[in-house]
Write a protein that holds these residues in place. Sequence first.
Motif, PDB file in Angstrom:
ATOM      1  N   ALA A  29     -26.697 -75.771  51.975  1.00 27.79           N
ATOM      2  CA  ALA A  29     -25.915 -77.375  52.139  1.00 27.79           C
ATOM      3  C   ALA A  29     -26.303 -78.051  53.153  1.00 27.79           C
ATOM      4  CB  ALA A  29     -24.341 -76.950  52.351  1.00 27.79           C
ATOM      5  N   SER A  30     -26.457 -77.490  54.244  1.00 28.82           N
ATOM      6  CA  SER A  30     -26.862 -78.447  55.639  1.00 28.82           C
ATOM      7  C   SER A  30     -28.426 -79.021  55.283  1.00 28.82           C
ATOM      8  CB  SER A  30     -27.409 -77.615  56.647  1.00 28.82           C
ATOM      9  OG  SER A  30     -25.848 -77.392  57.388  1.00 28.82           O
ATOM     10  N   VAL A  31     -29.220 -78.110  54.354  1.00 27.50           N
ATOM     11  CA  VAL A  31     -30.786 -78.608  54.073  1.00 27.50           C
ATOM     12  C   VAL A  31     -30.671 -80.088  53.274  1.00 27.50           C
ATOM     13  CG1 VAL A  31     -32.832 -78.263  53.227  1.00 27.50           C
ATOM     14  CG2 VAL A  31     -31.715 -76.376  54.491  1.00 27.50           C
ATOM     15  N   PHE A  32     -29.658 -79.954  52.251  1.00 24.59           N
ATOM     16  CA  PHE A  32     -29.643 -80.892  51.347  1.00 24.59           C
ATOM     17  C   PHE A  32     -28.917 -82.172  52.067  1.00 24.59           C
ATOM     18  CE2 PHE A  32     -27.024 -83.034  47.980  1.00 24.59           C
ATOM     19  CZ  PHE A  32     -27.923 -83.350  47.047  1.00 24.59           C
ATOM     20  N   PHE A  38     -26.625 -87.424  56.116  1.00 26.28           N
ATOM     21  CA  PHE A  38     -25.465 -86.916  56.747  1.00 26.28           C
ATOM     22  C   PHE A  38     -25.757 -86.173  58.106  1.00 26.28           C
ATOM     23  CE2 PHE A  38     -24.404 -87.006  52.307  1.00 26.28           C
ATOM     24  CZ  PHE A  38     -23.107 -87.774  52.254  1.00 26.28           C
ATOM     25  N   ASP A  39     -24.974 -86.595  59.030  1.00 32.73           N
ATOM     26  CA  ASP A  39     -25.096 -85.804  60.304  1.00 32.73           C
ATOM     27  C   ASP A  39     -24.473 -84.481  60.303  1.00 32.73           C
ATOM     28  OD1 ASP A  39     -22.485 -86.557  60.809  1.00 32.73           O
ATOM     29  OD2 ASP A  39     -22.691 -88.020  62.205  1.00 32.73           O
ATOM     30  N   ASN A  40     -24.420 -83.737  61.408  1.00 34.47           N
ATOM     31  CA  ASN A  40     -23.716 -82.303  61.391  1.00 34.47           C
ATOM     32  C   ASN A  40     -22.183 -82.454  61.217  1.00 34.47           C
ATOM     33  OD1 ASN A  40     -25.826 -80.722  61.834  1.00 34.47           O
ATOM     34  ND2 ASN A  40     -25.922 -81.627  63.975  1.00 34.47           N
ATOM     35  N   GLN A  41     -21.538 -83.497  61.917  1.00 34.27           N
ATOM     36  CA  GLN A  41     -20.079 -83.710  61.725  1.00 34.27           C
ATOM     37  C   GLN A  41     -19.875 -84.185  60.278  1.00 34.27           C
ATOM     38  OE1 GLN A  41     -18.985 -86.223  65.017  1.00 34.27           O
ATOM     39  NE2 GLN A  41     -16.846 -85.268  64.575  1.00 34.27           N
ATOM     40  N   GLY A  42     -20.562 -85.024  59.477  1.00 34.37           N
ATOM     41  CA  GLY A  42     -20.384 -85.388  57.960  1.00 34.37           C
ATOM     42  C   GLY A  42     -20.592 -84.009  57.278  1.00 34.37           C
ATOM     43  N   THR A 238     -23.141 -71.856  57.811  1.00 36.89           N
ATOM     44  CA  THR A 238     -23.566 -73.044  57.602  1.00 36.89           C
ATOM     45  C   THR A 238     -24.422 -73.753  58.309  1.00 36.89           C
ATOM     46  OG1 THR A 238     -21.017 -73.402  56.939  1.00 36.89           O
ATOM     47  CG2 THR A 238     -22.243 -75.489  57.511  1.00 36.89           C
ATOM     48  N   TYR A 239     -24.363 -73.379  59.601  1.00 34.25           N
ATOM     49  CA  TYR A 239     -25.551 -74.252  60.510  1.00 34.25           C
ATOM     50  C   TYR A 239     -26.504 -73.242  60.995  1.00 34.25           C
ATOM     51  CZ  TYR A 239     -21.776 -77.487  60.599  1.00 34.25           C
ATOM     52  OH  TYR A 239     -20.721 -78.757  60.264  1.00 34.25           O
ATOM     53  N   LEU A 364     -18.727 -79.511  67.478  1.00 33.53           N
ATOM     54  CA  LEU A 364     -19.347 -78.925  68.777  1.00 33.53           C
ATOM     55  C   LEU A 364     -20.960 -79.034  68.602  1.00 33.53           C
ATOM     56  CD1 LEU A 364     -17.069 -75.610  69.020  1.00 33.53           C
ATOM     57  CD2 LEU A 364     -17.113 -77.590  70.597  1.00 33.53           C
ATOM     58  N   LEU A 365     -21.332 -78.805  67.693  1.00 34.00           N
ATOM     59  CA  LEU A 365     -23.086 -78.963  67.483  1.00 34.00           C
ATOM     60  C   LEU A 365     -23.427 -80.350  68.086  1.00 34.00           C
ATOM     61  CD1 LEU A 365     -25.416 -77.301  66.777  1.00 34.00           C
ATOM     62  CD2 LEU A 365     -25.125 -77.835  64.490  1.00 34.00           C
ATOM     63  N   ASP A 366     -22.679 -81.489  67.573  1.00 37.42           N
ATOM     64  CA  ASP A 366     -23.191 -82.734  67.703  1.00 37.42           C
ATOM     65  C   ASP A 366     -22.734 -83.143  69.387  1.00 37.42           C
ATOM     66  OD1 ASP A 366     -24.619 -83.378  65.527  1.00 37.42           O
ATOM     67  OD2 ASP A 366     -22.688 -84.134  64.570  1.00 37.42           O
ATOM     68  N   SER A 367     -21.518 -82.464  70.018  1.00 36.77           N
ATOM     69  CA  SER A 367     -21.161 -83.028  71.082  1.00 36.77           C
ATOM     70  C   SER A 367     -21.462 -82.136  72.204  1.00 36.77           C
ATOM     71  CB  SER A 367     -19.527 -83.257  70.997  1.00 36.77           C
ATOM     72  OG  SER A 367     -18.822 -81.904  70.806  1.00 36.77           O
ATOM     73  N   ALA A 368     -21.535 -80.709  72.063  1.00 39.40           N
ATOM     74  CA  ALA A 368     -21.602 -79.829  73.045  1.00 39.40           C
ATOM     75  C   ALA A 368     -22.723 -78.755  72.998  1.00 39.40           C
ATOM     76  CB  ALA A 368     -20.470 -78.830  73.313  1.00 39.40           C
TER      77      ALA A 368
END
Length: 396
Positions: A29-32, A38-42, A238-239, A364-368
């Motif tokens: 899903a993340s790859v597509f 889309f960003d990580n939050q999206g 997911t990540y 968290l991935l985008d912010s921390a």
Amino acid sequence: MIKSPSLNIRFSSLQGLYWMCFCVLYGFASVFLLEKNFDNQGIGFILAASNILSVIMQPTLGSLIDRLDKLSLKFVLSSIVILTILLLILLSFFSNTMLLDALLYTLIASLTLTLQPLINSLAFEQINAGMVINYGLTRGAGSLSFGITSFLLGQLLSRYNASILPIICLGLYILLLILILSFPDVNTNDSLSIPSIQPVEKLFTQESTIAFIKKYKHFGLLLIGIAFLFLFHTIVNTYLVQIVSSLGGNDADFGLALTIATIFELPAMLGFGYLQQKFKSGKMLVFASIFFVIRSFAFLFSTTLWMLVIAQVLQGFAFAVYTPAISYYVNKLMSRFDKIKGQTFVVGAATLGSVFGSIIAGWLLDSAGITVMLSVGSVSAFIGSLLVIYSVRTDI
């Protein structure tokens, strides 16, 4: 009991095709979605929304199938698959905006999640009707298919872009529909099952979610524990592509990492019939929950791709044991009129954990950063393990 080798083969094929679809849609899903800008939050919000929809659909469908004799599992499964095929056609060939991509992916993913407990219930419908089916073997075929698909997709994506993913999934879903339609119909009234714990006149009355959960002691706490375990499980699945990238890996390494996890799922799933003779399903759930915690710390302290491999190997003691054990546990715990609903509640709890895992991890991935994200996952796994250990019945 009736032995049917062909039925085992068909159920193995059913699990295999389902988990191939799941691999394409969730494993990648993340790859597509990253390729769709889309960003990580999206990504987190899309997967969370799909999980929320499936949480609503799963127990609703489960309850209806349990109580309406004319609504068969086979009919519901084939209807969901047909709808998913139509949405995949739109996503593959007609979607050209981020908003439409997000909407279609959310709907497709939610329908895919909704299929999972129904496919499990289809197997136990046959088992309760007197057919001998090796559930661990069939689920192991699903893991093997997931692993092979992960590896092949990793190789393909090193040569082609991620737009091939929904097209591949479309082909797999068409095969899945053909297979579902080939299954024999079952008269559930003749099923061998645990006697109902309710008076006959109350079996077909509408029952609230709270009343259903209270009927089985500590079942509510078990569901909460499962949600916490799957919050962690969702974070790392997911990540995973981002985790691999942070350690210097690429798409091929990501596909290999997924493959390693699924390969090490096989011994527990294929050998579950033997394990079941030695250990109660409740005790195996306790064992699996402890290894969820161990695996979470292995991820947290990974500094190289080889350390990540060790964390993936531990999947064979956590998720691989949990998956068949929880299905057998619910099948033994619940009365005949609650079995499908019980399976959907368990998957719903895992899905609810996935909702929070997707949202929290993306933020968290985008912010921390990755370390903080994995720390939260470890805490969640620890809480979930404690709840499972306290709430599960180890005598069944």
